[in-house]
Design a protein around this motif. Structure first.
Motif, short mmCIF file in Angstrom:
data_model
loop_
_atom_site.label_atom_id
_atom_site.label_comp_id
_atom_site.label_asym_id
_atom_site.label_seq_id
_atom_site.Cartn_x
_atom_site.Cartn_y
_atom_site.Cartn_z
N SER A 150 0.81 -1.21 0.00
CA SER A 150 0.00 0.00 0.00
C SER A 150 0.85 1.27 0.00
CB SER A 150 -0.94 0.01 1.21
OG SER A 150 -0.20 -0.08 2.43
N SER A 151 2.07 1.19 0.52
CA SER A 151 2.93 2.38 0.55
C SER A 151 3.32 2.85 -0.85
CB SER A 151 4.20 2.10 1.37
OG SER A 151 4.94 1.06 0.78
N ASN A 152 3.18 1.97 -1.84
CA ASN A 152 3.53 2.32 -3.22
C ASN A 152 2.31 2.76 -4.03
OD1 ASN A 152 5.52 2.27 -5.53
ND2 ASN A 152 4.09 0.73 -6.30
N HIS A 153 1.11 2.66 -3.45
CA HIS A 153 -0.12 2.87 -4.22
C HIS A 153 -0.89 4.10 -3.73
CE1 HIS A 153 -0.26 -1.69 -5.38
NE2 HIS A 153 0.71 -1.03 -5.96
N HIS A 154 -1.65 4.66 -4.65
CA HIS A 154 -2.52 5.80 -4.35
C HIS A 154 -3.84 5.59 -5.10
CE1 HIS A 154 -3.75 9.93 -3.46
NE2 HIS A 154 -4.18 9.99 -4.71
N THR A 155 -4.96 5.69 -4.37
CA THR A 155 -6.28 5.46 -4.95
C THR A 155 -7.06 6.76 -4.97
OG1 THR A 155 -6.29 3.18 -4.11
CG2 THR A 155 -8.40 4.11 -4.79
N THR A 156 -7.70 7.03 -6.11
CA THR A 156 -8.53 8.22 -6.23
C THR A 156 -9.67 7.93 -7.21
OG1 THR A 156 -8.45 10.61 -6.64
CG2 THR A 156 -7.26 9.21 -8.18
N THR A 157 -10.64 8.83 -7.26
CA THR A 157 -11.82 8.65 -8.11
C THR A 157 -11.56 9.23 -9.49
OG1 THR A 157 -13.31 8.69 -6.22
CG2 THR A 157 -14.27 9.15 -8.37
N VAL A 158 -11.94 8.47 -10.53
CA VAL A 158 -11.72 8.87 -11.92
C VAL A 158 -13.01 8.64 -12.71
CG1 VAL A 158 -10.31 8.55 -13.98
CG2 VAL A 158 -9.29 8.20 -11.72
N LEU A 159 -13.34 9.57 -13.60
CA LEU A 159 -14.49 9.44 -14.49
C LEU A 159 -14.02 8.83 -15.81
CD1 LEU A 159 -17.55 10.12 -14.70
CD2 LEU A 159 -16.87 12.29 -15.78
N LEU A 160 -14.47 7.57 -16.09
CA LEU A 160 -13.95 6.81 -17.22
C LEU A 160 -15.06 6.35 -18.16
CD1 LEU A 160 -11.39 4.44 -15.45
CD2 LEU A 160 -10.82 6.36 -16.93
N PRO A 161 -14.75 6.23 -19.47
CA PRO A 161 -15.66 5.53 -20.39
C PRO A 161 -15.68 4.05 -20.05
CG PRO A 161 -14.05 6.89 -21.58
CD PRO A 161 -13.59 6.81 -20.17
N LYS B 46 2.32 5.32 -6.96
CA LYS B 46 2.51 6.72 -6.58
C LYS B 46 3.41 7.48 -7.55
CE LYS B 46 1.59 6.67 -1.62
NZ LYS B 46 2.14 6.86 -0.25
N CYS B 47 4.48 6.83 -8.00
CA CYS B 47 5.42 7.52 -8.89
C CYS B 47 4.73 7.92 -10.19
CB CYS B 47 6.63 6.62 -9.16
SG CYS B 47 7.90 7.39 -10.19
N LEU B 48 3.96 7.00 -10.78
CA LEU B 48 3.29 7.30 -12.04
C LEU B 48 2.14 8.28 -11.82
CD1 LEU B 48 3.20 3.89 -13.94
CD2 LEU B 48 4.48 5.95 -14.52
N TYR B 49 1.50 8.24 -10.66
CA TYR B 49 0.44 9.21 -10.39
C TYR B 49 1.01 10.62 -10.31
CZ TYR B 49 -3.56 11.49 -8.19
OH TYR B 49 -4.60 12.34 -7.92
N ALA B 50 2.17 10.75 -9.68
CA ALA B 50 2.82 12.06 -9.62
C ALA B 50 3.20 12.55 -11.01
CB ALA B 50 4.05 11.99 -8.71
N LEU B 51 3.71 11.63 -11.85
CA LEU B 51 4.04 12.00 -13.23
C LEU B 51 2.78 12.42 -13.99
CD1 LEU B 51 6.63 9.23 -14.19
CD2 LEU B 51 7.08 11.67 -13.99
N LEU B 52 1.69 11.67 -13.80
CA LEU B 52 0.44 11.97 -14.50
C LEU B 52 -0.08 13.35 -14.09
CD1 LEU B 52 -1.71 10.75 -16.41
CD2 LEU B 52 -2.91 9.94 -14.37
N SER B 53 0.08 13.69 -12.82
CA SER B 53 -0.41 14.99 -12.34
C SER B 53 0.35 16.15 -12.96
CB SER B 53 -0.31 15.04 -10.81
OG SER B 53 -1.08 14.03 -10.21
N SER B 54 1.56 15.88 -13.44
CA SER B 54 2.37 16.95 -14.03
C SER B 54 2.17 17.09 -15.53
CB SER B 54 3.85 16.70 -13.75
OG SER B 54 4.31 15.53 -14.41
N ILE B 55 1.41 16.17 -16.15
CA ILE B 55 1.19 16.20 -17.60
C ILE B 55 -0.04 17.05 -17.90
CG2 ILE B 55 0.67 14.81 -19.64
CD1 ILE B 55 2.12 12.48 -18.32
N LYS B 56 0.11 18.00 -18.78
CA LYS B 56 -0.99 18.89 -19.16
C LYS B 56 -1.41 18.59 -20.60
CE LYS B 56 -0.45 20.89 -15.20
NZ LYS B 56 -1.39 20.59 -14.09
N GLU C 296 -7.95 9.50 -1.65
CA GLU C 296 -6.88 9.44 -0.66
C GLU C 296 -6.11 10.76 -0.62
OE1 GLU C 296 -4.40 6.07 -1.35
OE2 GLU C 296 -5.90 4.63 -0.63
N ASP C 297 -5.57 11.04 0.55
CA ASP C 297 -4.83 12.29 0.76
C ASP C 297 -3.61 12.34 -0.15
OD1 ASP C 297 -3.89 14.65 1.74
OD2 ASP C 297 -3.12 13.81 3.62
N GLU C 298 -3.39 13.50 -0.76
CA GLU C 298 -2.25 13.67 -1.67
C GLU C 298 -1.13 14.48 -1.02
OE1 GLU C 298 -3.51 15.22 -5.40
OE2 GLU C 298 -4.96 13.60 -5.76
#
Length: 544
Positions: free
Chosen positions: A187-198, A250-260, A384-386
């Motif tokens: 769990s220390s490597n994972h982050h869960t959040t809500t996403v709107l998906l097709p 978590k690492c990929l989520y942080a990368l995703l958050s920086s992509i515009k 989850e808290d970011e």
């Protein structure tokens, strides 16, 4: 990704008569659940049988990209495997070398701190770190006194005499601390959040537990050609949108958050930029569209090859399929995971993963696969808290102190640490040696005095004689006028005499002499400090 992002590992049998394929099937049954619950950044855990004239071994490698935690997940799996399967020893390396020694660098024996000496002498056996020692004295007894030992022979030696090679408890504790709760709790490597998906994207993620990583990596590595080909989002449409709880590394989520990225008007997508759920959903959908636009099918009969069928039979022998009827949902899931594991060890494993992902999308697109009663993914609502992405100076200090430890005195203890540094005695390995060598103190004193501004009388006489008769009369007149102007200036008599020798702390000089003397003319703390200051004391010419 570069070669620096790879960790390699080997499992060697302690009994050469065991079967490599049977052992591989046993290991996959053991770690299948652990390896699949973890979201791998670039490449999933894999193993394959390798044969040589010396015997067989199991080999694997993982490209961990920007997430070094994948490397330690591999280490934790190797520890788990060797603890559960008693006939194996493991080795693990990355481009820096023996990562176990690097992690416990302050705790291992002196010889293990030299990469050339320690190469090939670090193993994991029965869940613990083992170091095959070298000969330090002629009286030492070891089957491998020098050089790199043969890994097959070394494995048998460790299994027969584990007490001889087991590393100290401090080394074991350092590795256990670094691994944390891996591999059972990730769990220390994972982050869960809500996403709107097709629905199609949700279906792909439902059937491919590592799919979210593939989508983010595709988006991360996009280029202008990808953006042009996906401008209209021709295959991933904004239809049947639902809120799901999606788990990210978590690492990929942080990368995703920086992509515009923004959808083009021609795509038909409408995204509210202030809605994180919608933005994340569009990013994952765009990642899937990029994979579909790049994909070129290749003929790959790996799943039906003879070697795969042999491996499948071994899985049946060890009870991997848990008595499930062939064709049942549970049986299909187990077969799919075993196929992914088998294909992940191939040279083009990444293309094999994309094959499965694209095939899943195509089946959902054409056949209209029924959504499970409980939904493709867990329902949305989890946020989850970011805070872990917010780095402040205080949190950075805590992270560094937790990772590397903090000096007890902080900045106030710097003089004491410097004194300790000067008092260290060094040999070729960088650690103390009680023997000493005589030096020429006058040479050292002369060098220090020269550095501090005091010149020997002979140098002054020579300099004066060389300058006599060559003084510029204009300069002399200018200097005389300056002297006349400062006559009687208040405080002039209190200015220090530059020709007066400076006081030298005898204790500091004594420590420097003792440390330099004990270094036997080799590199060490004292000689490094003196060389930095431009001092070369030299060696004594006194034969005594």
């Amino acid at each position: 990704m570069t070669e620096e992002d790879k960790v390699e590992y080997w499992l060697y049998p302690t009994d050469p008569d065991t079967s490599g394929l049977s052992t591989l099937a046993t290991i996959w049954k053991l770690v299948e659940g652990l390896a699949n619950q973890y979201l791998w950044h670039q490449q999933i855990f894999n193993l394959r049988v390798e044969e040589s004239k010396d015997g067989w071994c199991l080999y694997g490698s993982v490209d961990y990209g920007e997430n070094v935690e994948d490397e330690w997940m591999v280490v934790s799996l190797l520890i788990h495997i060797t603890r559960s399967v008693g006939c194996l020893t493991a080795r693990v390396l990355d481009t820096d070398g023996e990562i176990l020694l690097i992690e416990a660098a302050d705790l291992v024996p002196r010889w293990a701190g030299e990469p050339a000496v320690a190469e090939g002498r670090v193993f994991i056996y029965n869940g613990e770190v083992h170091l095959i020692p070298v000969c330090k004295t002629p009286g030492d007894v070891t089957p491998f006194p020098w050089g790199t030992p043969d890994p097959w022979f070394a494995s048998r030696f460790i299994s027969e005499y584990p007490q001889f090679s087991r590393a100290d408890d401090s080394v074991q504790q350092a590795i256990v601390k670094r691994i944390g709760k891996f591999p059972t709790d990730v769990s220390s490597n994972h982050h869960t959040t809500t996403v709107l998906l097709p629905d199609l994207v949700a279906a792909v993620l439902h059937h491919n537990n590592q799919g979210v990583c593939d989508l983010i990596n595709a988006l991360k590595d996009k280029d202008h050609l990808d953006l042009r080909n996906t401008r209209t989002m021709s295959r991933v449409k904004q239809r049947k949108m639902k809120r799901y709880s999606v788990t990210f590394p978590k690492c990929l989520y942080a990368l995703l958050s920086s992509i515009k990225v923004r959808p083009y008007r021609a795509s038909g997508w409408e995204v509210q930029e202030n809605s994180k759920e919608e933005v994340l959903g569009y990013q994952l959908s765009l990642g899937l569209e990029i994979i579909l636009s790049r994909y070129r099918s290749e003929n790959d009969d790996t799943g039906s090859s003879k070697s795969w069928e042999n491996f499948k039979r071994k899985l049946m022998d060890v009870g991997y399929f848990q008595g499930e009827i062939e064709g049942s949902i549970k049986h299909k899931i187990l077969v799919r995971r075993a196929t992914e594991f088998w294909q992940s060890s191939l040279e083009d494993s990444n293309h094999s993963r994309l094959d499965q992902l694209v095939n899943t999308f195509q089946r959902c697109e054409t056949d209209g696969i029924m959504e499970p009663a409980d939904g493709w993914l867990k329902p949305g609502g989890v946020q989850e808290d970011e805070q872990w992405m917010q780095i402040t100076p205080e949190s950075l200090d805590r992270m560094l102190a937790d990772r590397f430890g903090a000096p007890p005195g902080g900045e106030e203890d710097i003089p004491g640490q410097l004194n300790t540094f000067l008092n260290k005695m060094s040999d070729m390995a960088g650690v103390g040696d009680p023997d000493s060598v005589d030096l020429d103190p006058s040479n050292l004193l002369a060098s220090m005095r020269k550095l501090l501004g005091e010149q020997e009388e002979q140098d002054l006489d020579t300099s004066d004689s060389e300058d006599e008769g060559e003084q510029d009369p204009i300069i002399m007149d200018y200097m005389n006028r300056l002297d006349e102007e400062v006559v009687g200036v208040k405080g002039r008599d209190e200015l220090p005499d530059q020709d007066k020798p400076m006081d030298i702390d005898s204790s500091v000089l004594s420590n420097l002499l003792a440390s330099y003397s004990a270094e036997l003319g080799l590199s060490g703390p004292a000689s490094s400090l003196l060389n930095t200051l431009g001092i070369n004391p030299g060696r004594s010419t006194d034969p005594s």
